[in-house]
Design a protein around this motif. Sequence first.
Motif, PDB file in Angstrom:
ATOM      1  N   GLU A 255      -1.848  15.983  20.872  1.00  0.00           N
ATOM      2  CA  GLU A 255      -2.491  15.346  22.026  1.00  0.00           C
ATOM      3  C   GLU A 255      -2.491  13.856  21.752  1.00  0.00           C
ATOM      4  O   GLU A 255      -2.293  13.432  20.615  1.00  0.00           O
ATOM      5  CB  GLU A 255      -3.902  15.916  22.200  1.00  0.00           C
ATOM      6  CG  GLU A 255      -4.641  15.458  23.452  1.00  0.00           C
ATOM      7  CD  GLU A 255      -5.531  14.245  23.209  1.00  0.00           C
ATOM      8  OE1 GLU A 255      -5.985  13.658  24.196  1.00  0.00           O
ATOM      9  OE2 GLU A 255      -5.756  13.890  22.040  1.00  0.00           O
ATOM     10  N   LEU A 270      -8.837  21.960  23.727  1.00  0.00           N
ATOM     11  CA  LEU A 270      -7.683  22.543  24.416  1.00  0.00           C
ATOM     12  C   LEU A 270      -8.107  23.211  25.723  1.00  0.00           C
ATOM     13  O   LEU A 270      -7.339  23.242  26.689  1.00  0.00           O
ATOM     14  CB  LEU A 270      -6.969  23.547  23.502  1.00  0.00           C
ATOM     15  CG  LEU A 270      -6.081  22.923  22.427  1.00  0.00           C
ATOM     16  CD1 LEU A 270      -5.629  23.985  21.433  1.00  0.00           C
ATOM     17  CD2 LEU A 270      -4.864  22.218  23.044  1.00  0.00           C
ATOM     18  N   THR A 271      -9.325  23.748  25.771  1.00  0.00           N
ATOM     19  CA  THR A 271      -9.829  24.301  27.035  1.00  0.00           C
ATOM     20  C   THR A 271      -9.878  23.216  28.103  1.00  0.00           C
ATOM     21  O   THR A 271      -9.469  23.428  29.252  1.00  0.00           O
ATOM     22  CB  THR A 271     -11.224  24.914  26.846  1.00  0.00           C
ATOM     23  OG1 THR A 271     -11.127  26.035  25.961  1.00  0.00           O
ATOM     24  CG2 THR A 271     -11.808  25.390  28.172  1.00  0.00           C
ATOM     25  N   TRP A 273      -8.115  20.368  28.145  1.00  0.00           N
ATOM     26  CA  TRP A 273      -6.779  19.858  28.420  1.00  0.00           C
ATOM     27  C   TRP A 273      -5.914  20.869  29.165  1.00  0.00           C
ATOM     28  O   TRP A 273      -4.966  20.487  29.854  1.00  0.00           O
ATOM     29  CB  TRP A 273      -6.110  19.423  27.110  1.00  0.00           C
ATOM     30  CG  TRP A 273      -6.843  18.305  26.431  1.00  0.00           C
ATOM     31  CD1 TRP A 273      -7.526  17.283  27.040  1.00  0.00           C
ATOM     32  CD2 TRP A 273      -6.991  18.085  25.038  1.00  0.00           C
ATOM     33  NE1 TRP A 273      -8.089  16.458  26.110  1.00  0.00           N
ATOM     34  CE2 TRP A 273      -7.770  16.912  24.861  1.00  0.00           C
ATOM     35  CE3 TRP A 273      -6.535  18.756  23.894  1.00  0.00           C
ATOM     36  CZ2 TRP A 273      -8.098  16.411  23.611  1.00  0.00           C
ATOM     37  CZ3 TRP A 273      -6.864  18.255  22.642  1.00  0.00           C
ATOM     38  CH2 TRP A 273      -7.639  17.096  22.511  1.00  0.00           C
ATOM     39  N   HIS A 274      -6.257  22.159  29.055  1.00  0.00           N
ATOM     40  CA  HIS A 274      -5.548  23.186  29.815  1.00  0.00           C
ATOM     41  C   HIS A 274      -6.231  23.492  31.147  1.00  0.00           C
ATOM     42  O   HIS A 274      -5.885  24.467  31.815  1.00  0.00           O
ATOM     43  CB  HIS A 274      -5.427  24.467  28.994  1.00  0.00           C
ATOM     44  CG  HIS A 274      -4.419  24.374  27.889  1.00  0.00           C
ATOM     45  ND1 HIS A 274      -4.589  24.997  26.667  1.00  0.00           N
ATOM     46  CD2 HIS A 274      -3.235  23.718  27.809  1.00  0.00           C
ATOM     47  CE1 HIS A 274      -3.540  24.741  25.891  1.00  0.00           C
ATOM     48  NE2 HIS A 274      -2.717  23.963  26.559  1.00  0.00           N
ATOM     49  N   ALA A 337      -3.760  17.682  31.368  1.00  0.00           N
ATOM     50  CA  ALA A 337      -2.563  18.333  30.836  1.00  0.00           C
ATOM     51  C   ALA A 337      -1.552  17.363  30.262  1.00  0.00           C
ATOM     52  O   ALA A 337      -0.865  17.668  29.282  1.00  0.00           O
ATOM     53  CB  ALA A 337      -1.913  19.185  31.930  1.00  0.00           C
ATOM     54  N   LEU A 340      -1.451  16.255  26.519  1.00  0.00           N
ATOM     55  CA  LEU A 340      -0.854  17.112  25.507  1.00  0.00           C
ATOM     56  C   LEU A 340       0.594  16.723  25.258  1.00  0.00           C
ATOM     57  O   LEU A 340       1.355  16.513  26.210  1.00  0.00           O
ATOM     58  CB  LEU A 340      -0.931  18.575  25.949  1.00  0.00           C
ATOM     59  CG  LEU A 340      -2.350  19.157  26.016  1.00  0.00           C
ATOM     60  CD1 LEU A 340      -2.346  20.480  26.774  1.00  0.00           C
ATOM     61  CD2 LEU A 340      -2.901  19.348  24.601  1.00  0.00           C
ATOM     62  N   TYR A 344       2.669  20.727  30.078  1.00  0.00           N
ATOM     63  CA  TYR A 344       2.130  21.914  30.745  1.00  0.00           C
ATOM     64  C   TYR A 344       3.244  22.737  31.370  1.00  0.00           C
ATOM     65  O   TYR A 344       4.335  22.237  31.646  1.00  0.00           O
ATOM     66  CB  TYR A 344       1.121  21.505  31.822  1.00  0.00           C
ATOM     67  CG  TYR A 344       1.722  20.714  32.971  1.00  0.00           C
ATOM     68  CD1 TYR A 344       2.192  21.356  34.127  1.00  0.00           C
ATOM     69  CD2 TYR A 344       1.834  19.325  32.903  1.00  0.00           C
ATOM     70  CE1 TYR A 344       2.750  20.631  35.175  1.00  0.00           C
ATOM     71  CE2 TYR A 344       2.393  18.601  33.947  1.00  0.00           C
ATOM     72  CZ  TYR A 344       2.849  19.261  35.080  1.00  0.00           C
ATOM     73  OH  TYR A 344       3.413  18.549  36.113  1.00  0.00           O
ATOM     74  N   GLU A 345       2.947  24.011  31.599  1.00  0.00           N
ATOM     75  CA  GLU A 345       3.852  24.898  32.313  1.00  0.00           C
ATOM     76  C   GLU A 345       3.698  24.650  33.816  1.00  0.00           C
ATOM     77  O   GLU A 345       2.576  24.579  34.322  1.00  0.00           O
ATOM     78  CB  GLU A 345       3.524  26.358  32.009  1.00  0.00           C
ATOM     79  CG  GLU A 345       3.775  26.783  30.578  1.00  0.00           C
ATOM     80  CD  GLU A 345       5.208  27.240  30.362  1.00  0.00           C
ATOM     81  OE1 GLU A 345       5.970  27.245  31.354  1.00  0.00           O
ATOM     82  OE2 GLU A 345       5.548  27.592  29.223  1.00  0.00           O
ATOM     83  N   ASP A 348       1.560  27.151  35.392  1.00  0.00           N
ATOM     84  CA  ASP A 348       0.126  26.982  35.152  1.00  0.00           C
ATOM     85  C   ASP A 348      -0.482  25.987  36.139  1.00  0.00           C
ATOM     86  O   ASP A 348      -1.645  26.135  36.536  1.00  0.00           O
ATOM     87  CB  ASP A 348      -0.114  26.505  33.723  1.00  0.00           C
ATOM     88  CG  ASP A 348       0.180  27.579  32.687  1.00  0.00           C
ATOM     89  OD1 ASP A 348       0.257  28.759  33.069  1.00  0.00           O
ATOM     90  OD2 ASP A 348       0.347  27.229  31.505  1.00  0.00           O
ATOM     91  N   ARG A 378       8.625  23.424  31.720  1.00  0.00           N
ATOM     92  CA  ARG A 378       7.493  22.618  31.284  1.00  0.00           C
ATOM     93  C   ARG A 378       7.698  21.165  31.695  1.00  0.00           C
ATOM     94  O   ARG A 378       8.836  20.703  31.849  1.00  0.00           O
ATOM     95  CB  ARG A 378       7.310  22.669  29.761  1.00  0.00           C
ATOM     96  CG  ARG A 378       6.998  24.039  29.202  1.00  0.00           C
ATOM     97  CD  ARG A 378       6.620  23.936  27.734  1.00  0.00           C
ATOM     98  NE  ARG A 378       5.330  23.273  27.548  1.00  0.00           N
ATOM     99  CZ  ARG A 378       4.148  23.897  27.614  1.00  0.00           C
ATOM    100  NH1 ARG A 378       4.100  25.197  27.836  1.00  0.00           N
ATOM    101  NH2 ARG A 378       3.034  23.221  27.438  1.00  0.00           N
TER     102      ARG A 378
END
Length: 413
Positions: A255, A270-271, A273-274, A337, A340, A344-345, A348, A378
């Motif tokens: 990150e 991570l929670t 950032w996701h 996101a 990171l 990200y996907e 997602d 991604r």
Amino acid sequence: MTASTAAKPDATPLALYAHFPWCVAKCPYCDFNSFALRGELPVETYLEALRRDLDAQLEWFAQAAPAALPLPARPVTSVFLGGGTPSLFAPDAIGRWLEVARARLPFAPDCEITLEANPGTIERGRFADYRAAGVNRVSLGAQSFGSAQLAALGRIHGAADTRVAAAELHAAGLTNFNLDLMYGLPGQTPAMACADVLAALELEPAHLSHYQLTLEPGTTFAGRPPDALPDDDSVERMLAECLAVFDAHGFARYEVSAHARPGARCRHNLTYWHFGDYLGVGAGAHGKLTLPAAAGPPRILRTTRPREPRRYGADPVTLQVTEVPLAQRPFEFLLNALRLVDGYEIADFTTATGLSWDSLGPTTRLLERGLLVTEGGRVRATQRGLQFLNELLIEYLPDPLAAVPTSPWPTIT
């Protein structure tokens, strides 16, 4: 209230944040919701306020979203005790709060439980008691190992305190700990910034957070900037040289400001950032919850608590809830996101926001400018994109005329 509903294996995980707003002194660069302690710490009244706060939120959610999976059916994968300085609260107090939360929410067997601590507020041997209370990860605010830099930052500890605290962590078996470091400090050179990183690595942390000093609005430094701040070119060299040190010692940058040994990434962060869900309790705490919809995009709710401790303590059950409008969701998702390194996907993004990725107008322009790259479904920021992340994210700010918020959910008492 007890967590009588067993957590389902496929239930969306939940994180829990508890805010402890007091510090011994307010640092001049700090824009967090923290207050210099005056008088005795109100331990019992604040713990009771946290309990009432959590109960009120669980009851509100059950009434407001009866068709959604109940919060006590979602596994809590991380708990973060932040501040302020939570380590001002004795291990017994922290343990009692964790018991309250565990009685209401199902903690996953490997739940990450982090305590923020200041090296200047830890008594010898206390980390063993925090571990016995349930803490299994610590974030230690080292900031620097230079005495002049620590003094300029208004820190109450010295480098020796950080070294003692790290030794205590190892002795207590709390080897999964983070050290916070800052760079771009008054009077600091690139060589001094690298020396700070090397000094931190000698203490064998599992994780290092490496932040540039910024003059945040509303802080003392914003009104009266410190002398001898390094120029932009020097700060850029600091970062580049420090990144090389991290790489050479096996700390992967995952990150913008976070580096970890294998397996030691911060699950709680991570929670965020996701774009995951979390409950926030305590003075000034924020939360975010997603409600699946029978048709159309999910509903995304933000919760806020009063910032001032006395106001919060007088009424910890009144919860302000607002819904994130569709026009604002891309920015909120990407704000997290794109921090990171892996990005990200695309799938997602659609799941989290309920919007098509093709609707992100600036993306093509940012790809052409070399700030973003797409690979195998991604999207991530390039090295240059990470360097100019704020400028990149501004491109996604919603049109003020289009971002008309939905009506706020009513305040729940």
